[in-house]
Design a protein around this motif. Sequence first.
Motif, short mmCIF file in Angstrom:
data_model
loop_
_atom_site.label_atom_id
_atom_site.label_comp_id
_atom_site.label_asym_id
_atom_site.label_seq_id
_atom_site.Cartn_x
_atom_site.Cartn_y
_atom_site.Cartn_z
N ALA A 1 0.86 -1.19 0.00
CA ALA A 1 0.00 0.00 0.00
C ALA A 1 0.89 1.24 0.00
N VAL A 2 0.65 2.13 -0.94
CA VAL A 2 1.35 3.40 -1.01
C VAL A 2 0.29 4.50 -0.94
N SER A 3 0.42 5.36 0.05
CA SER A 3 -0.59 6.39 0.26
C SER A 3 0.06 7.77 0.30
N LEU A 4 -0.63 8.73 -0.26
CA LEU A 4 -0.17 10.12 -0.22
C LEU A 4 -1.21 10.98 0.48
N MET A 5 -0.75 11.80 1.42
CA MET A 5 -1.65 12.74 2.06
C MET A 5 -1.81 13.95 1.14
N ALA A 6 -2.98 14.07 0.57
CA ALA A 6 -3.24 15.15 -0.38
C ALA A 6 -3.03 16.51 0.30
N ARG A 7 -2.57 17.45 -0.50
CA ARG A 7 -2.41 18.81 0.01
C ARG A 7 -3.80 19.43 0.11
N LEU A 8 -4.22 19.73 1.33
CA LEU A 8 -5.55 20.28 1.54
C LEU A 8 -5.60 21.74 1.11
N ARG A 9 -6.80 22.20 0.80
CA ARG A 9 -6.98 23.58 0.36
C ARG A 9 -6.70 24.54 1.50
N VAL A 10 -5.93 25.59 1.23
CA VAL A 10 -5.62 26.62 2.23
C VAL A 10 -5.78 27.98 1.55
N GLU A 11 -6.98 28.52 1.64
CA GLU A 11 -7.25 29.82 1.02
C GLU A 11 -7.92 30.79 1.98
N SER A 12 -8.92 30.32 2.70
CA SER A 12 -9.62 31.22 3.62
C SER A 12 -8.78 31.45 4.88
N ARG A 13 -9.17 32.44 5.65
CA ARG A 13 -8.45 32.77 6.89
C ARG A 13 -8.42 31.59 7.84
N TRP A 14 -9.57 30.92 8.01
CA TRP A 14 -9.63 29.80 8.94
C TRP A 14 -8.87 28.59 8.41
N GLU A 15 -8.89 28.38 7.10
CA GLU A 15 -8.11 27.29 6.53
C GLU A 15 -6.62 27.50 6.79
N ARG A 16 -6.14 28.72 6.66
CA ARG A 16 -4.73 29.00 6.92
C ARG A 16 -4.36 28.70 8.37
N LEU A 17 -5.29 28.96 9.27
CA LEU A 17 -5.00 28.78 10.69
C LEU A 17 -5.10 27.32 11.12
N VAL A 18 -6.06 26.60 10.55
CA VAL A 18 -6.40 25.27 11.07
C VAL A 18 -5.83 24.13 10.23
N VAL A 19 -5.83 24.26 8.90
CA VAL A 19 -5.51 23.12 8.04
C VAL A 19 -4.06 22.64 8.17
N PRO A 20 -3.04 23.51 8.09
CA PRO A 20 -1.68 23.00 8.26
C PRO A 20 -1.49 22.26 9.59
N ALA A 21 -2.16 22.75 10.63
CA ALA A 21 -2.04 22.09 11.93
C ALA A 21 -2.67 20.70 11.90
N PHE A 22 -3.70 20.51 11.09
CA PHE A 22 -4.32 19.19 10.97
C PHE A 22 -3.30 18.16 10.51
N VAL A 23 -2.53 18.50 9.48
CA VAL A 23 -1.50 17.59 8.97
C VAL A 23 -0.36 17.45 9.99
N TYR A 24 0.00 18.54 10.63
CA TYR A 24 1.05 18.54 11.65
C TYR A 24 0.70 17.59 12.79
N PHE A 25 -0.53 17.67 13.30
CA PHE A 25 -0.95 16.80 14.39
C PHE A 25 -1.04 15.35 13.94
N PHE A 26 -1.50 15.14 12.70
CA PHE A 26 -1.58 13.77 12.18
C PHE A 26 -0.19 13.14 12.14
N ALA A 27 0.78 13.90 11.63
CA ALA A 27 2.15 13.38 11.55
C ALA A 27 2.74 13.16 12.94
#
Length: 387
Positions: free
Chosen positions: A160-186
């Motif tokens: 199994a080879v899996s890639l974590m897709a780059r999530l959309r980061v455009e709105s103010r809340w996406e900029r604040l919350v989305v990168p942290a989502f990947v950070y916490f997952f890792a």
Amino acid sequence: MWIAAVSLASWLWLLLCQGFFWRTDIGLPAREEPREWPSVCVVVPARDEAAVLSASLPSLLAQDYPGRAEIFLVDDGSSDGTGELAGALARRHGGLPLTVDSPGEPPAGWTGKLWAVRHGIGLARAREPEYLLLTDADIAHGPDSLRELVAAARTGGFDAVSLMARLRVESRWERLVVPAFVYFFAQLYPFRRIGRRGARTAAAAGGCVLLRTDAAERARIPDAIRHAVIDDVALARAVKGAGGHIWLGLADRVDSVRPYPRLHDLWRMVSRSAYAQLRHSPLLLTGTVLGLALVYLVPPLALLGGLAAGSTATSVFGGLAWLVMTGTYVPILRYYRQPLLLAPLLPFTAFLYLLMTVDSAVQHYRGRGAAWKGRTYARPDAVADEG
């Protein structure tokens, strides 16, 4: 002072001993093109995805793959014309063959997404593919995505080879919350440990998983995980538990096109599965809340409180912990091409995640179940992450 010192020690341990989770150089492993390209079937579960399908499905249809490949889009009871739109897009763009089918409502004990995946795999089985690409309807792939995934799986001997897709980061809340989502997952599932044979850590990113068909059969995918709340992690555990070799990394040209413009949208995305991650355990919930407070909230509070109270040691420990935290967050912000000024705000973002996790538990104990795209699950532990 002692609490601040423990927080600093925790950050030093995370920095050095948690699989270097903060590094973002985990792209596809070294690969060579095979002499003969294996056949692949792409399975796309889709429920009410008309809003994003025009930005994602054409990228699958246009895959530059030298071998035989076919797409099966499973319309999971959509009410917005998802299936009809998929057919229209295939006629307009051409490319890989597309089959659109619907499995009907899932039976008791199955989540909608996994029932759709099961139906798609059943359709694909008639083609006898060597690999299955499980991808979500909101994921856009670069033209060589399938080619690169197969080459990586073949070269590295991965099931199994899996890639974590780059999530959309455009709105103010996406900029604040989305990168942290990947950070916490890792942080929970360090990517370097996932690909290591013998390591217990197992995870995948459900938006993009290339899976050997025989490995799926050995692991009884998806039947063995039909109750899974977080289906991608459950899939990886099942494959690894059956002796499979898995790999997970960050994507370069595999992107999610789903928007989360409001805090409410992001809150819903996290809270619907956060308590399930904790196995619906009050003890784990308490430990998680205390852990988040110690690791993320104590450093700025200790720095400011130490300065106000004249405690040099407290402020130094808190300041150093905050500095290490900020430094580990910088790579993921660079990956998402976001301003580095967001890095010191990670404690605030972590506080939001803490509240989302508590809210997830509250919803569980209120007995409301979980709702997603018009489908309500009576049992709170029987909803998959269908994002």
